[in-house]
Write a protein that holds these residues in place. Structure first.
Motif, PDB file in Angstrom:
ATOM      1  N   ALA A 146       0.800  -1.216   0.000  1.00 19.15           N
ATOM      2  CA  ALA A 146       0.000   0.000   0.000  1.00 19.15           C
ATOM      3  C   ALA A 146       0.836   1.271   0.000  1.00 19.15           C
ATOM      4  CB  ALA A 146      -0.917  -0.012   1.223  1.00 19.15           C
ATOM      5  N   LEU A 147       1.841   1.308   0.866  1.00 18.56           N
ATOM      6  CA  LEU A 147       2.614   2.538   0.994  1.00 18.56           C
ATOM      7  C   LEU A 147       3.287   2.910  -0.319  1.00 18.56           C
ATOM      8  CD1 LEU A 147       3.641   4.808   2.746  1.00 18.56           C
ATOM      9  CD2 LEU A 147       5.530   3.336   3.491  1.00 18.56           C
ATOM     10  N   GLU A 148       3.902   1.925  -0.958  1.00 18.44           N
ATOM     11  CA  GLU A 148       4.598   2.210  -2.215  1.00 18.44           C
ATOM     12  C   GLU A 148       3.621   2.692  -3.288  1.00 18.44           C
ATOM     13  OE1 GLU A 148       7.255  -0.122  -5.599  1.00 18.44           O
ATOM     14  OE2 GLU A 148       7.060  -0.953  -3.579  1.00 18.44           O
ATOM     15  N   ARG A 149       2.456   2.072  -3.372  1.00 13.99           N
ATOM     16  CA  ARG A 149       1.485   2.461  -4.393  1.00 13.99           C
ATOM     17  C   ARG A 149       0.974   3.875  -4.175  1.00 13.99           C
ATOM     18  NH1 ARG A 149      -3.273  -0.043  -5.905  1.00 13.99           N
ATOM     19  NH2 ARG A 149      -3.774  -0.692  -3.796  1.00 13.99           N
ATOM     20  N   LEU A 150       0.663   4.202  -2.925  1.00 14.07           N
ATOM     21  CA  LEU A 150       0.170   5.547  -2.659  1.00 14.07           C
ATOM     22  C   LEU A 150       1.254   6.594  -2.831  1.00 14.07           C
ATOM     23  CD1 LEU A 150      -2.181   5.006   0.418  1.00 14.07           C
ATOM     24  CD2 LEU A 150      -2.803   5.337  -1.962  1.00 14.07           C
ATOM     25  N   GLN A 151       2.492   6.250  -2.478  1.00 13.84           N
ATOM     26  CA  GLN A 151       3.587   7.216  -2.651  1.00 13.84           C
ATOM     27  C   GLN A 151       3.849   7.491  -4.133  1.00 13.84           C
ATOM     28  OE1 GLN A 151       6.764   5.472  -0.347  1.00 13.84           O
ATOM     29  NE2 GLN A 151       6.322   6.761   1.434  1.00 13.84           N
ATOM     30  N   GLN A 152       3.732   6.446  -4.966  1.00 11.59           N
ATOM     31  CA  GLN A 152       3.898   6.663  -6.409  1.00 11.59           C
ATOM     32  C   GLN A 152       2.796   7.577  -6.941  1.00 11.59           C
ATOM     33  OE1 GLN A 152       3.945   2.776  -8.171  1.00 11.59           O
ATOM     34  NE2 GLN A 152       6.095   2.388  -7.662  1.00 11.59           N
ATOM     35  N   TRP A 153       1.643   7.390  -6.410  1.00  8.94           N
ATOM     36  CA  TRP A 153       0.497   8.191  -6.829  1.00  8.94           C
ATOM     37  C   TRP A 153       0.720   9.670  -6.486  1.00  8.94           C
ATOM     38  CZ3 TRP A 153      -5.182   6.745  -5.173  1.00  8.94           C
ATOM     39  CH2 TRP A 153      -6.087   7.613  -5.791  1.00  8.94           C
ATOM     40  N   ILE A 154       1.273   9.906  -5.310  1.00  2.00           N
ATOM     41  CA  ILE A 154       1.350  11.276  -4.810  1.00  2.00           C
ATOM     42  C   ILE A 154       2.709  11.938  -5.052  1.00  2.00           C
ATOM     43  CG2 ILE A 154       2.206  10.892  -2.458  1.00  2.00           C
ATOM     44  CD1 ILE A 154      -0.200  12.621  -1.517  1.00  2.00           C
ATOM     45  N   ARG A 155       3.686  11.161  -5.554  1.00  2.07           N
ATOM     46  CA  ARG A 155       5.046  11.682  -5.742  1.00  2.07           C
ATOM     47  C   ARG A 155       5.112  12.959  -6.575  1.00  2.07           C
ATOM     48  NH1 ARG A 155       7.951   6.826  -6.589  1.00  2.07           N
ATOM     49  NH2 ARG A 155       7.929   6.721  -4.303  1.00  2.07           N
ATOM     50  N   PRO A 156       4.298  13.098  -7.605  1.00  2.00           N
ATOM     51  CA  PRO A 156       4.371  14.336  -8.394  1.00  2.00           C
ATOM     52  C   PRO A 156       4.081  15.601  -7.595  1.00  2.00           C
ATOM     53  CG  PRO A 156       3.208  12.635  -9.619  1.00  2.00           C
ATOM     54  CD  PRO A 156       3.403  12.116  -8.233  1.00  2.00           C
ATOM     55  N   TYR A 157       3.461  15.436  -6.415  1.00  2.00           N
ATOM     56  CA  TYR A 157       3.103  16.609  -5.621  1.00  2.00           C
ATOM     57  C   TYR A 157       4.169  16.960  -4.579  1.00  2.00           C
ATOM     58  CZ  TYR A 157      -1.437  15.920  -7.773  1.00  2.00           C
ATOM     59  OH  TYR A 157      -2.449  15.773  -8.684  1.00  2.00           O
ATOM     60  N   GLY A 158       5.292  16.243  -4.586  1.00  2.00           N
ATOM     61  CA  GLY A 158       6.423  16.629  -3.754  1.00  2.00           C
ATOM     62  C   GLY A 158       6.512  15.925  -2.419  1.00  2.00           C
ATOM     63  N   ARG A 159       7.576  16.269  -1.701  1.00  2.00           N
ATOM     64  CA  ARG A 159       7.892  15.635  -0.425  1.00  2.00           C
ATOM     65  C   ARG A 159       6.806  15.859   0.619  1.00  2.00           C
ATOM     66  NH1 ARG A 159       9.647  11.423   2.018  1.00  2.00           N
ATOM     67  NH2 ARG A 159      10.501  11.836   4.094  1.00  2.00           N
ATOM     68  N   THR A 160       6.218  17.020   0.648  1.00  5.10           N
ATOM     69  CA  THR A 160       5.158  17.311   1.626  1.00  5.10           C
ATOM     70  C   THR A 160       3.985  16.358   1.452  1.00  5.10           C
ATOM     71  OG1 THR A 160       5.767  19.656   1.626  1.00  5.10           O
ATOM     72  CG2 THR A 160       3.608  19.083   2.522  1.00  5.10           C
ATOM     73  N   ALA A 161       3.662  16.077   0.196  1.00  7.40           N
ATOM     74  CA  ALA A 161       2.551  15.172  -0.081  1.00  7.40           C
ATOM     75  C   ALA A 161       2.891  13.745   0.351  1.00  7.40           C
ATOM     76  CB  ALA A 161       2.206  15.204  -1.565  1.00  7.40           C
TER      77      ALA A 161
END
Length: 451
Positions: free
Chosen positions: A86-101
């Motif tokens: 789960a963590l990896e999938r959600l982080q890939q999803w949100i990565r374009p929005y930067g470290r804060t996301a």
């Protein structure tokens, strides 16, 4: 109870456990020694028991209902995260929005259990139109990165809720997959006070509802050192406290033995009333005694199997089957077939068996329909009910059996033969001829006329 071994075997097969048949046997053995055995009749409880037992490698079961819920929820949330990464999938999803996301996702997943508990608590307190997802969005609004669009954030929170394993889609909206899971999460949202006895007594005043019992179980589970004082307070609360304590014992909550001995003695006192004083108090005490000590409870209700009070006999039938199904069947089946047993009691036995085991109930009806009882109404009732339950092809066999069995009442045999005509004309004629030629049957002229 008869279906549980196969139920467990199928679950263990679905979970890809080695030797599911052997594991199911071990599961039934452990369950027989567990306080949760009587709760396994509930499908959700049986499912959770199978899943948790498999996770323990087939070694043991949780000691209480609260412990079972806790292990099942923790197992489900952990497994879904591992299996879906789960963590990896959600982080890939949100990565374009930067470290804060990315940090927001970390915090969202880390606080998922408390989030679900808060939502569950709010939903139980206020039955409003707000959905689970809307409630979650409101609760985590401070986590949303300022530069992330609302729709993207909403989709991300929805995905996180799904990954918990506790939320599914129902009618197009997210919801907890079962009400009791939602209820348990709500119970866990409240803090545990330093002294639990006062709140425990408050829960007892709410009655033996699921929320009150779960909350009491959580209180004692988190403060086991106060179990003795809590139990003594409940015993001192009279019959309401005793019945609440008995329900907690059935849920597997642990209390000191000496306090439970005292509680059983008090319940026996409340339930030991003369015949003319058998009241609601007597029934509640006897019911609680069965929850706390099934052996004593069974013996108590057993004494009313042949009671002159038919209402009390009906209650006794139901309670005996609830306490120990297999033992009750061995005792009640002969009662149902006795010539002197009133129809009302025969019916209560059949209906009580039907709730637990339809097949065994049908088998008893078949025996009753073929037994030369003096009560013709009972015979007709058993045969009619069984005919409504069995397949069309079996109806004829039943009627042929009745029509051709010497010793059954004459009118009953003629009725069976005549009824057979409407199902199978050829067999019906044969049955009528057999009845008409049987000189032991009264009123054979009627049968010959039909032929």
């Amino acid at each position: 109870s008869d279906l549980l071994p196969e139920f467990a075997r199928r679950w263990f097969s679905a979970l890809k456990m080695p030797g599911p048949e052997v594991l199911a046997g071990a599961f039934i053995e452990r369950l027989a020694d567990s306080q949760l055995g009587r709760l396994a009749e509930i499908p959700l409880i049986a499912t959770m028991l199978c899943v948790v037992f498999a996770s323990h490698g087939g070694r043991d079961l949780p000691p209480s209902r609260v412990a079972l819920y806790e292990e099942f929820i923790a197992l489900l949330m952990t497994r879904r995260h591992i299996e879906t990464n789960a963590l990896e999938r959600l982080q890939q999803w949100i990565r374009p929005y930067g470290r804060t996301a990315e940090q927001a996702v970390d915090q969202l997943l880390a606080g998922l259990r408390p989030l679900l508990q808060t939502i569950a608590s709010q939903r139980l307190q206020v039955q409003g139109p707000e959905t689970v997802l809307d409630s979650a969005i409101t609760q985590v609004r401070d986590l949303r990165p300022a530069h992330m669009p609302d729709e993207q954030w909403r989709n991300l929170v929805e995905e996180a809720l799904r990954l918990s394993g506790l939320v599914i889609e129902k009618s197009g909206q997210l919801a907890f997959f079962h009400y009791s899971i939602e209820e348990y999460l709500a119970v866990c949202s409240y803090e545990i006070p330093p002294d639990i006895v006062a709140e425990l007594m408050e829960q007892q005043e709410r009655g033996r509802n699921s929320f009150a019992l779960l909350r009491a179980g959580v209180l004692i589970g988190n403060s086991p050192g106060q179990a003795d004082r809590a139990a003594r307070a409940l015993v001192g609360g009279g019959l309401p406290g005793l019945t609440f304590l008995a329900a907690l014992v059935q849920d597997g909550v642990q209390f000191p033995d000496d306090v439970l001995v005292s509680a059983r003695e008090r319940l026996e006192f409340y339930s030991a009333s003369p015949d003319d004083l058998w009241t609601t108090t007597t029934y509640e005490a006897a019911e609680a005694l069965a929850l706390m000590d099934p052996e004593r409870g069974f013996r108590y209700w057993e004494q009313f199997v042949s009671d002159n009070d038919l209402a009390r006999r009906e209650v006794a039938v139901g309670m005996m089957i609830r306490i120990s199904y297999s033992r009750a069947v061995m005792m009640l089946e002969p009662v149902a077939l006795k010539p002197e047993t009133p129809l009302r009691i025969r019916q209560s036995i059949v209906y009580a068996l039907t709730v637990v085991n339809r097949q065994q109930s049908d088998e008893l009806l078949a025996k009753m329909a073929m037994t030369p009882l003096p009560d013709g109404e009972a015979l007709h009732w058993a045969a009619d009910l069984l005919r409504r339950r069995i397949d069309y092809s079996e109806k004829g066999d039943l009627l042929v059996g009745i029509a051709s069995t010497p010793g059954l009442p004459s009118s009953y045999r003629r009725w069976a033969a005549q009824s057979l005509l409407g199902i199978d004309q050829e067999r019906g004629v044969d049955a009528l001829i057999a009845v008409a030629l049987d000189r032991t049957v009264q009123g054979v002229e009627i049968g010959r006329a039909h032929v």
